[in-house]
Enzyme design. Sequence first.
Site, PDB file in Angstrom:
ATOM      1  N   HIS A   7      53.313 -12.812 -10.709  1.00 49.06           N
ATOM      2  CA  HIS A   7      54.139 -12.888 -11.916  1.00 49.06           C
ATOM      3  C   HIS A   7      53.361 -12.641 -13.205  1.00 49.06           C
ATOM      4  CE1 HIS A   7      58.152 -13.692 -10.628  1.00 49.06           C
ATOM      5  NE2 HIS A   7      57.741 -14.619  -9.787  1.00 49.06           N
ATOM      6  N   ASP A  64      57.512 -24.035 -16.641  1.00 53.08           N
ATOM      7  CA  ASP A  64      58.969 -23.938 -16.817  1.00 53.08           C
ATOM      8  C   ASP A  64      59.635 -23.261 -15.625  1.00 53.08           C
ATOM      9  OD1 ASP A  64      58.614 -25.085 -19.238  1.00 53.08           O
ATOM     10  OD2 ASP A  64      58.782 -23.232 -20.390  1.00 53.08           O
ATOM     11  N   GLU A 168      59.584 -29.346 -25.762  1.00 47.45           N
ATOM     12  CA  GLU A 168      59.338 -27.910 -25.966  1.00 47.45           C
ATOM     13  C   GLU A 168      60.245 -27.394 -27.074  1.00 47.45           C
ATOM     14  OE1 GLU A 168      59.319 -25.150 -22.735  1.00 47.45           O
ATOM     15  OE2 GLU A 168      57.673 -26.161 -21.682  1.00 47.45           O
TER      16      GLU A 168
HETATM   17  C1  LIG Z   1      59.157 -16.636 -15.733  1.00 44.69           C
HETATM   18  C2  LIG Z   1      57.748 -17.163 -15.979  1.00 44.69           C
HETATM   19  C3  LIG Z   1      57.589 -18.415 -16.547  1.00 44.69           C
HETATM   20  C4  LIG Z   1      56.311 -18.919 -16.785  1.00 44.69           C
HETATM   21  N1  LIG Z   1      56.199 -20.162 -17.318  1.00 44.69           N
HETATM   22  C5  LIG Z   1      54.982 -20.669 -17.542  1.00 44.69           C
HETATM   23  C6  LIG Z   1      54.833 -21.978 -18.070  1.00 44.69           C
HETATM   24  O1  LIG Z   1      55.812 -22.686 -18.339  1.00 44.69           O
HETATM   25  N2  LIG Z   1      53.573 -22.446 -18.264  1.00 44.69           N
HETATM   26  C7  LIG Z   1      52.473 -21.693 -17.946  1.00 44.69           C
HETATM   27  O2  LIG Z   1      51.358 -22.205 -18.109  1.00 44.69           O
HETATM   28  N3  LIG Z   1      52.591 -20.459 -17.464  1.00 44.69           N
HETATM   29  C8  LIG Z   1      53.807 -19.929 -17.260  1.00 44.69           C
HETATM   30  N4  LIG Z   1      53.912 -18.661 -16.769  1.00 44.69           N
HETATM   31  C9  LIG Z   1      52.690 -17.882 -16.543  1.00 44.69           C
HETATM   32  C10 LIG Z   1      52.140 -18.166 -15.164  1.00 44.69           C
HETATM   33  O3  LIG Z   1      51.636 -19.488 -15.098  1.00 44.69           O
HETATM   34  C11 LIG Z   1      50.974 -17.237 -14.811  1.00 44.69           C
HETATM   35  O4  LIG Z   1      51.335 -15.910 -14.995  1.00 44.69           O
HETATM   36  C12 LIG Z   1      50.537 -17.493 -13.364  1.00 44.69           C
HETATM   37  O5  LIG Z   1      49.243 -16.950 -13.201  1.00 44.69           O
HETATM   38  C13 LIG Z   1      51.481 -16.825 -12.384  1.00 44.69           C
HETATM   39  O6  LIG Z   1      51.285 -17.335 -11.080  1.00 44.69           O
HETATM   40  P1  LIG Z   1      51.390 -16.328  -9.868  1.00 44.69           P
HETATM   41  O7  LIG Z   1      51.422 -17.123  -8.615  1.00 44.69           O
HETATM   42  O8  LIG Z   1      52.459 -15.342 -10.055  1.00 44.69           O
HETATM   43  O9  LIG Z   1      49.954 -15.659  -9.986  1.00 44.69           O
HETATM   44  P2  LIG Z   1      49.527 -14.106  -9.965  1.00 44.69           P
HETATM   45  O10 LIG Z   1      50.204 -13.375 -11.066  1.00 44.69           O
HETATM   46  O11 LIG Z   1      49.696 -13.575  -8.602  1.00 44.69           O
HETATM   47  O12 LIG Z   1      47.987 -14.270 -10.290  1.00 44.69           O
HETATM   48  C14 LIG Z   1      47.591 -14.683 -11.565  1.00 44.69           C
HETATM   49  C15 LIG Z   1      46.088 -14.858 -11.643  1.00 44.69           C
HETATM   50  O13 LIG Z   1      45.720 -15.886 -10.745  1.00 44.69           O
HETATM   51  C16 LIG Z   1      44.745 -15.424  -9.823  1.00 44.69           C
HETATM   52  N5  LIG Z   1      45.034 -16.108  -8.560  1.00 44.69           N
HETATM   53  C17 LIG Z   1      46.197 -16.108  -7.865  1.00 44.69           C
HETATM   54  N6  LIG Z   1      46.070 -16.875  -6.760  1.00 44.69           N
HETATM   55  C18 LIG Z   1      44.811 -17.366  -6.777  1.00 44.69           C
HETATM   56  C19 LIG Z   1      44.059 -18.207  -5.897  1.00 44.69           C
HETATM   57  N7  LIG Z   1      44.596 -18.712  -4.776  1.00 44.69           N
HETATM   58  N8  LIG Z   1      42.784 -18.481  -6.221  1.00 44.69           N
HETATM   59  C20 LIG Z   1      42.212 -18.006  -7.359  1.00 44.69           C
HETATM   60  N9  LIG Z   1      42.860 -17.205  -8.216  1.00 44.69           N
HETATM   61  C21 LIG Z   1      44.144 -16.881  -7.920  1.00 44.69           C
HETATM   62  C22 LIG Z   1      44.950 -13.923  -9.781  1.00 44.69           C
HETATM   63  O14 LIG Z   1      43.772 -13.241  -9.382  1.00 44.69           O
HETATM   64  C23 LIG Z   1      45.302 -13.623 -11.223  1.00 44.69           C
HETATM   65  O15 LIG Z   1      44.155 -13.550 -12.025  1.00 44.69           O
HETATM   66  C24 LIG Z   1      55.174 -18.128 -16.500  1.00 44.69           C
HETATM   67  C25 LIG Z   1      55.341 -16.854 -15.939  1.00 44.69           C
HETATM   68  C26 LIG Z   1      56.608 -16.375 -15.678  1.00 44.69           C
HETATM   69  C27 LIG Z   1      56.767 -15.010 -15.072  1.00 44.69           C
END
Ligand SMILES: Cc1cc2nc3c(=O)[nH]c(=O)nc-3n(C[C@H](O)[C@H](O)[C@H](O)COP(=O)(O)OP(=O)(O)OC[C@H]3O[C@@H](n4cnc5c(N)ncnc54)[C@H](O)[C@@H]3O)c2cc1C
Length: 326
Positions: A7, A64, A168
């Site tokens: 994401h 969120d 928030e």
């Molecule tokens: C709709 C939406 C709402 C959001 N709301 C919030 C919020 O309220 N608060 C907030 O803080 N953030 C929020 N975010 C941002 C979100 O926390 C980050 O984008 C988060 O990294 C996404 O998690 P993911 O599993 O999709 O990770 P990915 O996008 O798959 O990875 C993100 C990063 O994490 C690393 N990573 C993934 N898995 C691991 C692992 N197992 N070990 C080490 N590194 C790893 C990846 O290499 C990359 O650098 C939101 C994003 C979206 C799309």
Amino acid sequence: MPRGAGHSLDGQAQALNGVVVDMTGLDTIHEVRSDRVVVDAGAKWSDVLRATLPRGLTPPVLTDYLELTVGGTLSVGGLGGASQHFGAQTDNVLALDVLTPSGELVSCGPAHPVLAGRGRNGIIIRATLRLVPAPETVQWHRLRYSSVAQLVADQRLLIDAGSFDYLEGQLKVRDGRRVRELEAVSHSGASLDGLEFDDADTHVTSYWDFVNRLAASEPVLREAGLRESPHPWCNLFVPDHAVEEVLRHLETEDEDLYSDFGLVLAYPLRPERISALELPAGELVFLVAALRYASDQETARPMVEANDVLTKMVLRAGGTLYLDPL
Ligand SMILES: Cc1cc2nc3c(=O)[nH]c(=O)nc-3n(C[C@H](O)[C@H](O)[C@H](O)COP(=O)(O)OP(=O)(O)OC[C@H]3O[C@@H](n4cnc5c(N)ncnc54)[C@H](O)[C@@H]3O)c2cc1C
């Protein structure tokens, strides 16, 4: 490069000419105890809650949106409306299993640089997360304001009082009108006395329905063609002294930069409670996030430009970046 739910918005989970490790197959919830849960890093936060809520327990801080993986948010920080009390999700980790960049599998405490390491300091394989009692229901207030100054003033007052479990603030444009709103949520019926909002609505809802509230927006976004389209989002930490100026600037932006779905989040944090992130100096900072939805590359361009202007303004004021690619 590890990838969770994918994401992130700037290619953080991609690896140019490299290897991407899809973590979503590692999603077992191993054990729920009265104060902790042991989970694989590819599990989503919604999966964690489905395992802990039947025992009356919850992680203290949730993002969120719950369809993000545990590894994905622990590798950036993980903030939400409860961070005013409990810091980031990274501050609520008790133990980790990490695959280091040299290929070693280590069990370690929460001081490991993999937390907020954005996938560069190893791969989180498994995490032991702190749990606290979950309320069955919450009182969810939406307070509306006629000025940015009052929205910010009430957030300062409430973070000082510590009376609400979740805070928030938001700015948005709906039906051509500027809306300034504070979501203030209480597990125990905290009072709104002394606040200076113009009007409010309040309802009592289950804790799960509150924390999972963004699930309802997914089909709506998909139908509007905005779920898979570009999302020029910009997340910044703004020093308390600059937050009103920054929010006033955001209110002068063209309404087209927000569409019917976009919004600005603005909520207070205590830097002393957040250890793994680089935050501006001072006792209080605000997370300010401009969340914009473009229908295509053409409409994304002015949004990206607006984010550049905003970022420069915040950095000049002593702010820092959140979620930026390293
Ligand atoms: C709709 C939406 C709402 C959001 N709301 C919030 C919020 O309220 N608060 C907030 O803080 N953030 C929020 N975010 C941002 C979100 O926390 C980050 O984008 C988060 O990294 C996404 O998690 P993911 O599993 O999709 O990770 P990915 O996008 O798959 O990875 C993100 C990063 O994490 C690393 N990573 C993934 N898995 C691991 C692992 N197992 N070990 C080490 N590194 C790893 C990846 O290499 C990359 O650098 C939101 C994003 C979206 C799309």
